[in-house]
Write a protein that holds these residues in place. Sequence first.
Motif, PDB file in Angstrom:
ATOM      1  N   TYR A 103      36.583  40.654  38.073  1.00 33.98           N
ATOM      2  CA  TYR A 103      37.546  40.289  39.116  1.00 33.98           C
ATOM      3  C   TYR A 103      38.952  40.139  38.547  1.00 33.98           C
ATOM      4  O   TYR A 103      39.933  40.468  39.210  1.00 33.98           O
ATOM      5  CB  TYR A 103      37.106  39.006  39.816  1.00 33.98           C
ATOM      6  CG  TYR A 103      35.966  39.236  40.782  1.00 33.98           C
ATOM      7  CD1 TYR A 103      36.213  39.760  42.050  1.00 33.98           C
ATOM      8  CD2 TYR A 103      34.648  38.987  40.424  1.00 33.98           C
ATOM      9  CE1 TYR A 103      35.170  40.004  42.944  1.00 33.98           C
ATOM     10  CE2 TYR A 103      33.607  39.230  41.302  1.00 33.98           C
ATOM     11  CZ  TYR A 103      33.874  39.735  42.559  1.00 33.98           C
ATOM     12  OH  TYR A 103      32.851  39.994  43.439  1.00 33.98           O
ATOM     13  N   LYS A 104      39.039  39.654  37.337  1.00 34.56           N
ATOM     14  CA  LYS A 104      40.347  39.495  36.706  1.00 34.56           C
ATOM     15  C   LYS A 104      41.042  40.855  36.576  1.00 34.56           C
ATOM     16  O   LYS A 104      42.237  40.990  36.868  1.00 34.56           O
ATOM     17  CB  LYS A 104      40.203  38.865  35.325  1.00 34.56           C
ATOM     18  CG  LYS A 104      41.510  38.736  34.555  1.00 34.56           C
ATOM     19  CD  LYS A 104      41.274  38.140  33.171  1.00 34.56           C
ATOM     20  CE  LYS A 104      42.569  38.078  32.375  1.00 34.56           C
ATOM     21  NZ  LYS A 104      43.139  39.406  32.115  1.00 34.56           N
ATOM     22  N   GLN A 130      42.259  41.972  39.998  1.00 31.16           N
ATOM     23  CA  GLN A 130      43.444  41.201  40.387  1.00 31.16           C
ATOM     24  C   GLN A 130      44.683  41.666  39.629  1.00 31.16           C
ATOM     25  O   GLN A 130      45.767  41.804  40.212  1.00 31.16           O
ATOM     26  CB  GLN A 130      43.209  39.705  40.117  1.00 31.16           C
ATOM     27  CG  GLN A 130      42.224  39.051  41.058  1.00 31.16           C
ATOM     28  CD  GLN A 130      41.986  37.594  40.700  1.00 31.16           C
ATOM     29  OE1 GLN A 130      41.948  37.225  39.521  1.00 31.16           O
ATOM     30  NE2 GLN A 130      41.826  36.753  41.707  1.00 31.16           N
ATOM     31  N   ARG A 155      45.612  31.364  36.422  1.00 26.87           N
ATOM     32  CA  ARG A 155      44.153  31.337  36.537  1.00 26.87           C
ATOM     33  C   ARG A 155      43.717  32.298  37.639  1.00 26.87           C
ATOM     34  O   ARG A 155      44.523  32.760  38.446  1.00 26.87           O
ATOM     35  CB  ARG A 155      43.660  29.922  36.867  1.00 26.87           C
ATOM     36  CG  ARG A 155      44.010  28.863  35.839  1.00 26.87           C
ATOM     37  CD  ARG A 155      43.254  27.565  36.151  1.00 26.87           C
ATOM     38  NE  ARG A 155      43.413  27.181  37.550  1.00 26.87           N
ATOM     39  CZ  ARG A 155      44.402  26.403  38.011  1.00 26.87           C
ATOM     40  NH1 ARG A 155      45.331  25.945  37.174  1.00 26.87           N
ATOM     41  NH2 ARG A 155      44.488  26.099  39.294  1.00 26.87           N
ATOM     42  N   GLU A 156      42.413  32.577  37.674  1.00 29.38           N
ATOM     43  CA  GLU A 156      41.885  33.525  38.651  1.00 29.38           C
ATOM     44  C   GLU A 156      42.150  33.070  40.079  1.00 29.38           C
ATOM     45  O   GLU A 156      42.523  33.866  40.940  1.00 29.38           O
ATOM     46  CB  GLU A 156      40.378  33.692  38.419  1.00 29.38           C
ATOM     47  CG  GLU A 156      39.761  34.868  39.164  1.00 29.38           C
ATOM     48  CD  GLU A 156      38.309  35.102  38.799  1.00 29.38           C
ATOM     49  OE1 GLU A 156      37.442  34.790  39.629  1.00 29.38           O
ATOM     50  OE2 GLU A 156      38.047  35.577  37.674  1.00 29.38           O
ATOM     51  N   ASP A 157      41.991  31.774  40.354  1.00 29.29           N
ATOM     52  CA  ASP A 157      42.221  31.269  41.708  1.00 29.29           C
ATOM     53  C   ASP A 157      43.704  31.319  42.079  1.00 29.29           C
ATOM     54  O   ASP A 157      44.066  31.547  43.243  1.00 29.29           O
ATOM     55  CB  ASP A 157      41.680  29.846  41.859  1.00 29.29           C
ATOM     56  CG  ASP A 157      42.335  28.868  40.893  1.00 29.29           C
ATOM     57  OD1 ASP A 157      42.659  29.267  39.752  1.00 29.29           O
ATOM     58  OD2 ASP A 157      42.537  27.698  41.272  1.00 29.29           O
ATOM     59  N   LYS A 160      45.828  33.597  40.937  1.00 33.53           N
ATOM     60  CA  LYS A 160      46.105  35.011  41.213  1.00 33.53           C
ATOM     61  C   LYS A 160      45.624  35.375  42.618  1.00 33.53           C
ATOM     62  O   LYS A 160      46.300  36.110  43.355  1.00 33.53           O
ATOM     63  CB  LYS A 160      45.420  35.896  40.179  1.00 33.53           C
ATOM     64  CG  LYS A 160      46.019  35.798  38.777  1.00 33.53           C
ATOM     65  CD  LYS A 160      45.265  36.688  37.802  1.00 33.53           C
ATOM     66  CE  LYS A 160      45.865  36.591  36.400  1.00 33.53           C
ATOM     67  NZ  LYS A 160      45.139  37.411  35.421  1.00 33.53           N
ATOM     68  N   LYS A 206      37.324  36.384  46.727  1.00 34.22           N
ATOM     69  CA  LYS A 206      37.503  35.965  45.335  1.00 34.22           C
ATOM     70  C   LYS A 206      38.714  36.648  44.714  1.00 34.22           C
ATOM     71  O   LYS A 206      39.412  36.069  43.865  1.00 34.22           O
ATOM     72  CB  LYS A 206      36.241  36.284  44.538  1.00 34.22           C
ATOM     73  CG  LYS A 206      36.178  35.615  43.172  1.00 34.22           C
ATOM     74  CD  LYS A 206      34.812  35.821  42.551  1.00 34.22           C
ATOM     75  CE  LYS A 206      34.726  35.120  41.187  1.00 34.22           C
ATOM     76  NZ  LYS A 206      33.379  35.294  40.575  1.00 34.22           N
TER      77      LYS A 206
END
Length: 599
Positions: A219-220, A223, A240-242, A244, A272
């Motif tokens: 997922y990174k 994104q 952080r992933e959230d 982004k 996500k």
Amino acid sequence: MGIGVSLDRTCDQALDQTGSCLFGDRNYIHMMKTNLDALETAMQELREKRDDIARKVSIEEDKGLEQLAQVKGWRSRVASIDSQVSDLLKSRETETKRLCLFRYFSKNCISSCKYGKDVSKKLIEVKELLSKGVFEELAGKKLAAKVEKKRIQTTIGLDSMVGKAWDSIMKPEGRTLGIYGMGGVGKTTLLTHINNKLEKEVNGFDVVIWVVVSKDLQYKGIQDQILRRLRADKEWEGEREDEKASSIANILGRKKFVLLLDDLWNEVDLNKIGVPHPTQENKGSKIVFTTRSKEVCKRMEADDELKIDCLSKNEAWELFQNAVGEDPLKRHQDIPALAKQICEKCYGLPLALNVIGKAMSCKEDVHEWRDAIDVLSTSSHEFPGMEEKILSVLKFSYDGLETEKMKSCFLYCSLFPEDYEIDIEDLIEYWISEGFINGKRDEDGSNNQGHVIIGSLVRAHLLMESETTVKESSFFQLGFIPAVKMHDVLREMALWIGKEEEKQCVKSGVKLSSIPNDDINWSVSRRISLMSNQIEKISCCPKCPNLLTLFLGDNDLKGIPGKFFQFMPSLVVLDLSRNRSLRDLPEEICRLTSLQYSV
């Protein structure tokens, strides 16, 4: 009487205009020469300012910035008035010769008055442009293009599929389109056509985003590819992933977008990532994806599904002829018939038709064509399944490589994860360490033999030239580095061959959290790739007498026990790069006496 009144008024107006030009505040005739001199001086000053600003803008554009609209508009107006002033000054000599009586009168008062008025007006306009040619900033960050156009190869038999896909995307009620089919059938090519068509057609979309997903769903990575298209700054790289996801949702929530996802192997959680689900209420955005699995289309809740089949017999023959070229087919009267037989062995798969066709394009003797049929027929009969037949057909291009060393070089590339951009210089270093090529270098440090092999593999369509990959450190950017990558179907073929012929064990990019000892034959394997996983620790002590290359890069290793390297006497290549938490290495690594290259 009416005619007389009209003539009187015309004469009065002419006398008033002439009197104003001669004696009034707008004494255009008397001020003509002074204004002409002032206009020439002011225009020269304006040109110099324009040239200075143009030079500064060019410097800013070389930095990747974009000229501001107000600067662009000012320069356009300067160019326009420069042309007008030049035309005006062409009549200077004629008009000034008409002046008389200390330049208060003219031999043609009406003409001179009009000319003098034009000169005065242009002088005011030039001075106004001079005063406005002061800018705090000349350029700013460049906005991302609505669509990034992609290179596309010649295609056969895809026009109707492009039309069907386009119609599906443009339907108001259509939100998600899933394109599915076997590997190498042309799904990515079709998606590329859609991407480029979105650039040409008027469609109302704000942005089109292309994302390569691949089997190793990260997922990174998805994104990051989206944010590179949406944000010019680099501040998001440390988020952080959230965070982004929040940024992506905020930007795309305000846009009518098309998201093109290439090569899905599993369902992707759009929430996500931060991608809003397309609805008619949220501006009519669209998502289009490609996959090998119809099941993925169901899981992604595609409104429309479009299956890409292999080409028909006629379409396949047309594509094969295009790949081979006209001249090779004319070298012997039997070759066209033999070419059709080889074409049939490609099963209508575009990738196979292109790869085999290019391989046959350099075959000049009819015996080479007959031998090709024998080889393809023998290999294909060993594999009952379509996928296996395709791999055996593709293997023909591999078998046609000139040397065993070149074959080993090609198979070595399959150690890297799917869609991985392989740094050419690093790859050549690996080959040198393995002994595939010699280590001789030119004065500039390059290895000619390595580059020749890469060129041969690219021309054989076994490797693809990547656009470039960027190497960066935390302090500065080192620049753009040429790279190569493997088509995923060709990589599968290389894995299939390499497992037996080269004793390679490849488990790269498959989300391993630990080393799967039961699945690795340490005592036999010559090359093992565990790169691009999530391995945090190593607890095994394998005995690997034949191991030459070990890839453990791009994991989450925090430490490596000394016993791990205890029985690797033949190891020549060790990659531990991009393990950010790995601070120290055990002393036992010094016992790797055969080690040639480590990163």
